[in-house]
Scaffold this motif. Structure first.
Motif, PDB file in Angstrom:
ATOM      1  N   TRP A 249      55.893  36.039  60.427  1.00 22.65           N
ATOM      2  CA  TRP A 249      55.331  37.309  59.956  1.00 22.65           C
ATOM      3  C   TRP A 249      56.208  38.524  60.261  1.00 22.65           C
ATOM      4  O   TRP A 249      55.957  39.593  59.729  1.00 22.65           O
ATOM      5  N   LEU A 250      57.208  38.376  61.092  1.00 24.89           N
ATOM      6  CA  LEU A 250      58.021  39.557  61.417  1.00 24.89           C
ATOM      7  C   LEU A 250      58.731  40.145  60.196  1.00 24.89           C
ATOM      8  O   LEU A 250      58.787  41.379  60.060  1.00 24.89           O
ATOM      9  N   PRO A 251      59.299  39.325  59.287  1.00 25.20           N
ATOM     10  CA  PRO A 251      59.894  39.943  58.089  1.00 25.20           C
ATOM     11  C   PRO A 251      58.883  40.778  57.314  1.00 25.20           C
ATOM     12  O   PRO A 251      59.188  41.906  56.877  1.00 25.20           O
ATOM     13  N   ALA A 252      57.664  40.243  57.144  1.00 25.02           N
ATOM     14  CA  ALA A 252      56.630  40.998  56.429  1.00 25.02           C
ATOM     15  C   ALA A 252      56.234  42.251  57.194  1.00 25.02           C
ATOM     16  O   ALA A 252      55.971  43.309  56.589  1.00 25.02           O
ATOM     17  N   PRO A 265      70.642  41.947  53.999  1.00 21.83           N
ATOM     18  CA  PRO A 265      70.710  41.505  55.399  1.00 21.83           C
ATOM     19  C   PRO A 265      69.907  42.434  56.311  1.00 21.83           C
ATOM     20  O   PRO A 265      69.998  43.658  56.200  1.00 21.83           O
ATOM     21  N   SER A 266      69.110  41.837  57.183  1.00 24.52           N
ATOM     22  CA  SER A 266      68.210  42.606  58.041  1.00 24.52           C
ATOM     23  C   SER A 266      68.699  42.576  59.477  1.00 24.52           C
ATOM     24  O   SER A 266      68.518  41.584  60.191  1.00 24.52           O
ATOM     25  N   LEU A 267      69.323  43.659  59.926  1.00 22.86           N
ATOM     26  CA  LEU A 267      69.864  43.712  61.284  1.00 22.86           C
ATOM     27  C   LEU A 267      68.773  43.581  62.348  1.00 22.86           C
ATOM     28  O   LEU A 267      68.977  42.860  63.340  1.00 22.86           O
ATOM     29  N   PRO A 268      67.604  44.226  62.211  1.00 26.28           N
ATOM     30  CA  PRO A 268      66.565  44.036  63.224  1.00 26.28           C
ATOM     31  C   PRO A 268      66.165  42.572  63.401  1.00 26.28           C
ATOM     32  O   PRO A 268      66.008  42.095  64.534  1.00 26.28           O
ATOM     33  N   LEU A 269      66.010  41.843  62.307  1.00 21.88           N
ATOM     34  CA  LEU A 269      65.629  40.435  62.412  1.00 21.88           C
ATOM     35  C   LEU A 269      66.749  39.592  63.004  1.00 21.88           C
ATOM     36  O   LEU A 269      66.498  38.661  63.785  1.00 21.88           O
ATOM     37  N   ILE A 270      67.987  39.911  62.655  1.00 19.76           N
ATOM     38  CA  ILE A 270      69.130  39.200  63.233  1.00 19.76           C
ATOM     39  C   ILE A 270      69.164  39.405  64.742  1.00 19.76           C
ATOM     40  O   ILE A 270      69.381  38.468  65.518  1.00 19.76           O
ATOM     41  N   ILE A 271      68.934  40.645  65.173  1.00 19.34           N
ATOM     42  CA  ILE A 271      68.923  40.948  66.615  1.00 19.34           C
ATOM     43  C   ILE A 271      67.809  40.168  67.314  1.00 19.34           C
ATOM     44  O   ILE A 271      68.018  39.559  68.373  1.00 19.34           O
ATOM     45  N   GLY A 396      46.239  46.375  61.416  1.00 23.35           N
ATOM     46  CA  GLY A 396      46.081  44.930  61.521  1.00 23.35           C
ATOM     47  C   GLY A 396      47.145  44.310  62.406  1.00 23.35           C
ATOM     48  O   GLY A 396      46.850  43.457  63.255  1.00 23.35           O
ATOM     49  N   TYR A 397      48.392  44.751  62.218  1.00 20.63           N
ATOM     50  CA  TYR A 397      49.476  44.238  63.062  1.00 20.63           C
ATOM     51  C   TYR A 397      49.259  44.621  64.526  1.00 20.63           C
ATOM     52  O   TYR A 397      49.590  43.846  65.432  1.00 20.63           O
TER      53      TYR A 397
END
Length: 424
Positions: A249-252, A265-271, A396-397
């Protein structure tokens, strides 16, 4: 006893387990990455795709227990090989199906066979490492999950672009067949490994109790008598669903709350996902370091797990943070902490039980954790849908993050309470 300097065969054996775990996560990630292509190919709606996902998660939960029992019965070498052969063939089989039912069958086969990875991996660590090194060894092989999750988005688009989606399943699945050759040629228990020095064998056995292990099938009723069976299960039930939330769920979350463009490319998700490797290895190293410094094994595991449980707590307060990079750091600490927590939790089973019991207990607890991982996403979906309709998806999150923040501390408290009780 000091670690031998002339031989380190146990670490080579661990590298095989690391590779298997990497392949395990590579194979399971392919479906999600090909979802847009397959939806067009087979005219799926979200309900169709949900059936396929449920097929995997349900059989994975069942397979945890079944494969754990199987591996304890036939041994690590045969059990791990059977598990990986079946899941590799199932992965390859995705490339030949022609219907939604076909994908459900392939996904179900993949789920039940992939469930053998962690019971076999933990049993291998228990066979090859003294207790003071097991958490570190577990952390290292467990980091293969992150490596697989990172490699998949790199390999899948390349194969897809050049050869199509069917060949993507085939090529990724075929990696397991290469591993089988290496595993069958090189793996054996320490006592049957020809090149293992007497010094390293003595070191491996240096803090293990001398117990004659039964080769007969162990009744489930026998396993349920042990405190560690229940403490491990509680730890999995309360924390595995949180990990599934972090993974799926983090990408969403970043898209919904911070309007991140997921086509780039998603730097936060890569980190965040790269940091889990540090947590996995670091968590294993910390308790192993404390044990080598003279701490009791149980105390070293418990204090290390408490530290990681506390590292997750700050996600409870995400609603007070508006900066995306601050949120990224908070979540990165939480996901890294989960991997450190998991490395130590899995190791507690081998600390307290004979090797012949390990896979069965890992399978039992893993089954319950996976079952909780099936139920919790339904709760997440209801919460997020409700708040989306109200125009406040972030609310909700915030509820989910609050639950995540307290789950690890609650699990640690219950585990500590169980371990204080007298054994039946």
């Amino acid at each position: 006893m000091q670690a031998p300097q002339n031989r380190n065969i146990r670490w080579w054996m661990l590298s095989l387990v690391f590779l298997a775990t990497t392949i395990n996560y590579l194979d399971r990630q392919v479906m999600g990455l090909l979802k847009p292509v397959l939806e067009k190919e087979f005219s799926w709606d979200e309900k169709d795709y949900s059936y396929i996902v449920m097929a995997f998660t349900t059989t994975y939960a069942i397979g945890y227990m079944a494969m754990g029992r199987f591996i304890d019965k036939v041994g690590t070498k045969i059990g791990y090989a059977v598990s990986l052969i079946v899941w590799s063939l199932a992965s390859i089989g995705h490339g030949f199906v022609k219907s939604t039912i076909g994908f459900i069958i392939a996904r179900s086969t993949l789920g039940i066979s992939e469930a053998g990875n962690f019971p076999a991996a933990i049993k291998s660590v228990a066979e090859w490492f003294p207790k003071k090194e097991r958490a570190l060894a577990t952390g290292i092989f467990n980091s293969g999950a992150t490596v697989g999750a990172i490699l998949a988005p790199l390999l899948v688009p390349f194969i897809l672009g050049h050869y199509g989606w069917r060949q993507t399943f085939v090529w990724i699945g075929a990696l397991g067949m290469v591993w089988i050759v290496l595993w069958w040629k090189f793996y054996a228990v320490p006592e049957k490994t020809k090149n293992l020095s007497k010094e390293e064998l003595q070191y491996i056995k240096s803090d293990q109790a001398e117990k004659a292990e039964e080769k007969t099938k162990i009744p489930l009723s026998e396993l349920l008598k042990y405190k560690v069976t229940w403490s491990f299960a509680i730890g999995k039930i309360l924390t595995d669903p949180i990990w599934y939330f972090f993974m799926f769920w983090l990408p969403a979350y970043f898209s919904d709350v911070f309007k991140m463009d997921l086509t780039k490319p998603s730097l936060p998700l890569i980190i965040i996902y790269s940091g889990t490797t540090i947590g996995s290895i670091g968590g294993g190293y910390l308790s192993s370091f404390l044990i080598k410094k003279g701490w009791a094994i149980g105390r070293a595991r418990s204090i290390t797990m408490l530290l990681f449980a506390l590292m997750v707590v700050p996600v409870m307060f995400s609603k007070y943070v508006d900066n995306m990079w601050m949120i990224t750091i908070i979540i990165a600490f939480a996901t890294a902490a989960h991997q450190g927590w998991g490395a130590n939790l899995m190791t507690t089973v081998g600390d307290q039980l004979p090797n012949s019991y390990v896979s069965s207990v890992i399978g039992f607890g893993g089954m319950l954790g996976s079952a909780a991982g099936i139920i919790f996403p339904l709760f997440i979906g209801i919460v997020l849908d409700t708040f989306k309709k109200a125009g406040n998806v972030n609310g909700g999150y915030n509820i989910i993050f609050f639950i995540a923040g307290i789950s690890y501390v609650a699990a640690w408290g219950l585990i500590s309470l169980i371990n204080r009780k007298k054994t039946a």
